[in-house]
Design an enzyme around this catalytic site. Structure first.
Site, PDB file in Angstrom:
ATOM      1  N   PHE A 128       0.846  -1.200   0.000  1.00  0.00           N
ATOM      2  CA  PHE A 128       0.000   0.000   0.000  1.00  0.00           C
ATOM      3  C   PHE A 128       0.883   1.253   0.000  1.00  0.00           C
ATOM      4  CE2 PHE A 128      -2.941   3.043   1.967  1.00  0.00           C
ATOM      5  CZ  PHE A 128      -4.082   2.813   1.213  1.00  0.00           C
ATOM      6  N   ASP A 205       1.494  -4.634   8.633  1.00  0.00           N
ATOM      7  CA  ASP A 205       0.334  -3.799   8.374  1.00  0.00           C
ATOM      8  C   ASP A 205      -0.864  -4.748   8.252  1.00  0.00           C
ATOM      9  OD1 ASP A 205      -1.732  -2.334   7.209  1.00  0.00           O
ATOM     10  OD2 ASP A 205      -0.341  -0.964   6.217  1.00  0.00           O
ATOM     11  N   TYR A 230     -11.421   1.160  10.294  1.00  0.00           N
ATOM     12  CA  TYR A 230     -12.610   1.600   9.542  1.00  0.00           C
ATOM     13  C   TYR A 230     -12.950   0.669   8.390  1.00  0.00           C
ATOM     14  CZ  TYR A 230      -8.748   3.828   6.972  1.00  0.00           C
ATOM     15  OH  TYR A 230      -7.559   4.069   6.318  1.00  0.00           O
ATOM     16  N   LYS A 231     -12.163  -0.391   8.204  1.00  0.00           N
ATOM     17  CA  LYS A 231     -12.449  -1.324   7.108  1.00  0.00           C
ATOM     18  C   LYS A 231     -13.339  -2.445   7.655  1.00  0.00           C
ATOM     19  CE  LYS A 231      -8.478   0.274   4.553  1.00  0.00           C
ATOM     20  NZ  LYS A 231      -7.045   0.180   4.263  1.00  0.00           N
ATOM     21  N   ARG A 380     -11.907  -4.595  -7.620  1.00  0.00           N
ATOM     22  CA  ARG A 380     -11.750  -5.267  -6.330  1.00  0.00           C
ATOM     23  C   ARG A 380     -13.114  -5.440  -5.672  1.00  0.00           C
ATOM     24  NH1 ARG A 380      -8.289  -2.514  -1.514  1.00  0.00           N
ATOM     25  NH2 ARG A 380     -10.167  -1.215  -1.500  1.00  0.00           N
TER      26      ARG A 380
HETATM   27  C1  LIG Z   1      -6.255   1.374   4.245  1.00  0.00           C
HETATM   28  C2  LIG Z   1      -4.800   1.138   4.449  1.00  0.00           C
HETATM   29  C3  LIG Z   1      -3.994   2.083   5.105  1.00  0.00           C
HETATM   30  C4  LIG Z   1      -4.596   3.382   5.535  1.00  0.00           C
HETATM   31  O1  LIG Z   1      -3.744   4.213   6.233  1.00  0.00           O
HETATM   32  P1  LIG Z   1      -4.354   5.545   6.867  1.00  0.00           P
HETATM   33  O2  LIG Z   1      -3.250   6.146   7.598  1.00  0.00           O
HETATM   34  O3  LIG Z   1      -5.530   5.155   7.689  1.00  0.00           O
HETATM   35  O4  LIG Z   1      -4.836   6.392   5.720  1.00  0.00           O
HETATM   36  C5  LIG Z   1      -2.674   1.752   5.328  1.00  0.00           C
HETATM   37  N1  LIG Z   1      -2.158   0.570   4.912  1.00  0.00           N
HETATM   38  C6  LIG Z   1      -2.906  -0.339   4.244  1.00  0.00           C
HETATM   39  C7  LIG Z   1      -2.319  -1.639   3.826  1.00  0.00           C
HETATM   40  C8  LIG Z   1      -4.245  -0.072   3.996  1.00  0.00           C
HETATM   41  O5  LIG Z   1      -4.982  -0.958   3.315  1.00  0.00           O
END
Ligand SMILES: *Cc1c(COP(=O)(O)O)cnc(C)c1O
Length: 420
Positions: A128, A205, A230-231, A380
């Site tokens: 990401f 992560d 939030y996911k 997705r």
């Molecule tokens: C959604 C997501 C993030 C989000 O990071 P934020 O700091 O909340 O914007 C980070 N890493 C991964 C792998 C994600 O899927």
């Protein structure tokens, strides 16, 4: 061809689904809209609005500053709840605070500070973006080498690629347990063991893993982790993230943002920073109480379901997407772009198609199916087992097939937009 997996079979799966009743624990205003993006923003739990209303009126409106003695523990309290229900961690190893990006920075910097003379950071080249950017910044500021591990867009990082890159110069390895694009799932215990052999630390992560697959931080030998709420956890837009630091490591690590919430005896207002014992030292400043509060009703539903049952249903939802793609969509140029083995896949499935961006737009606007587009050419689909029915997946795939038969995306604009 629609007879090969008739709709009533999906209905039968729903009738036998032990999680089926939990769908009513979410606000679903529009029954015709099929939401397959719970891995970007989870749905609103039905108990959340009243819970927040009470907190705002009583906790804030009536009690005012007198609420703080309760609120001040919430980062820890919610961390312990998450540890118990979703992370396989012990009490006192998880806190909820800040964002995933900020927590990643804090823990990566702390690990690098403790790494002696080691000068290499490894990251999945397809990880990401925020992870890669944060590490680029840290490497640049400290004159370290950031090595991008080659990784397959569909299958994810192969363990042998990681092993080949691990040596005694590696300080830190940052990896996603579930790939945000393909859903490829890593064997956390195997990765932790490989890194430990050369004395490197892994920072996980867990954004796309938590609440979707069983995460066993303690048992897998994990040392550091971050992730968002939030996911699949349904904490609401911008809900604060979590961080995990294995108990045995905590006293050896210092994070770079020396805020007063990480200070020992915070309200003594001492002259110099002295990090709190335990996981509290990874906190920074005043937490967003309203956003933290929204996690409680969300975790209630998660705890009731149990991650094992969520995972079992998530596997079958994913298998249904794969089977219907093979049966219905292959003739229209679609291909499964995720591991086909459900043991190697998290909660979502990606489909490759050269027109994926247009298709994802047409699907949302013309067919009322919300998934999302991921670069370079992936659609997705993220069914969330707490509220997605088998019949929703069946209907979504049926609508997608109908769209494909008509090539309905041909008149949809293909320019990039601010959010995809
Ligand atoms: C959604 C997501 C993030 C989000 O990071 P934020 O700091 O909340 O914007 C980070 N890493 C991964 C792998 C994600 O899927």
């Amino acid at each position: 061809m629609r007879d090969d997996f008739p709709r009533y079979l999906a209905k039968e799966l729903d009738a036998a689904d032990p999680l089926a009743d939990l769908r009513d624990r979410f606000v679903i205003g529009d029954d015709d809209l099929i939401y397959l993006d719970g891995n970007s923003l989870g749905r609103l739990p039905a108990a959340t609005p009243a819970h927040l209303d009470r907190l705002v009126r009583q906790g804030w409106g009536d009690q005012l500053v007198r609420s703080w003695p309760t609120w001040i523990e919430w980062g820890r309290r919610l961390g312990d709840r998450l540890a118990a229900h979703a992370l396989g961690a012990r009490p006192g190893e998880v806190v909820v605070s800040d964002s995933t990006s900020v927590n990643l920075y804090k823990l990566a910097a702390a690990a690098l500070d403790a790494a002696g003379g080691r000068r290499t950071i490894l990251v999945d080249a397809e990880d990401f973006p925020t992870d890669r950017y944060v590490l680029q910044g840290l490497a640049q500021a400290r004159g370290l080498t950031l090595r991008m591990l080659p990784s397959d867009l569909d299958e994810g990082l192969r363990l042998h690629e990681l092993r080949a890159a691990l040596d005694t110069d590696v300080a830190l390895v940052v990896l996603s347990a579930v790939s945000y694009r393909s859903g490829a799932l890593l064997d956390m215990a195997a990765v932790n063991a490989a890194a430990r052999e050369v004395g490197a630390v892994v920072l996980w992560d867990l954004c796309h893993a938590v609440g979707a697959v069983p995460v066993e931080l303690e048992a897998s030998g994990a040392e550091l982790a971050v992730g968002c709420t939030y996911k699949y956890l349904n904490g609401g837009p911008g809900a604060p993230a979590f961080l995990y630091v294995r108990r045995e490591l905590q006293s050896r690590l210092r994070q770079p943002i020396q805020g007063w919430f990480g200070q020992r005896d915070q309200f003594l207002m001492g002259a110099d920073y002295d990090p709190a014992p335990g996981v509290d030292r990874f906190l920074v400043g005043t937490p967003p109480i309203l956003s933290l509060a929204a996690l409680d009703p969300a975790l209630d539903v998660l705890a009731e379901a149990g991650v094992a049952r969520i995972r079992a249903k998530g596997r079958r939802l994913g298998e249904l997407i794969v089977a219907l793609t093979d049966a219905w969509l292959t003739p229209h140029g679609f291909r499964v772009a995720s591991p086909r083995d459900p043991d190697r896949r998290g909660g979502h499935v990606s489909l490759h198609h050269p027109e994926a961006l247009r298709i994802s737009r047409a699907l949302a606007t013309q067919a009322r199916v919300v998934g999302d587009y991921r670069t370079p050419d992936r659609l997705r689909l993220g069914p969330a087992p707490l509220y997605t029915r088998y019949v929703d997946v069946w209907d979504a795939m049926d609508r997608l097939r109908d769209l494909a038969e008509r090539r309905a995306w041909e008149h949809v604009p293909g320019e990039p937009s601010r959010v995809t």
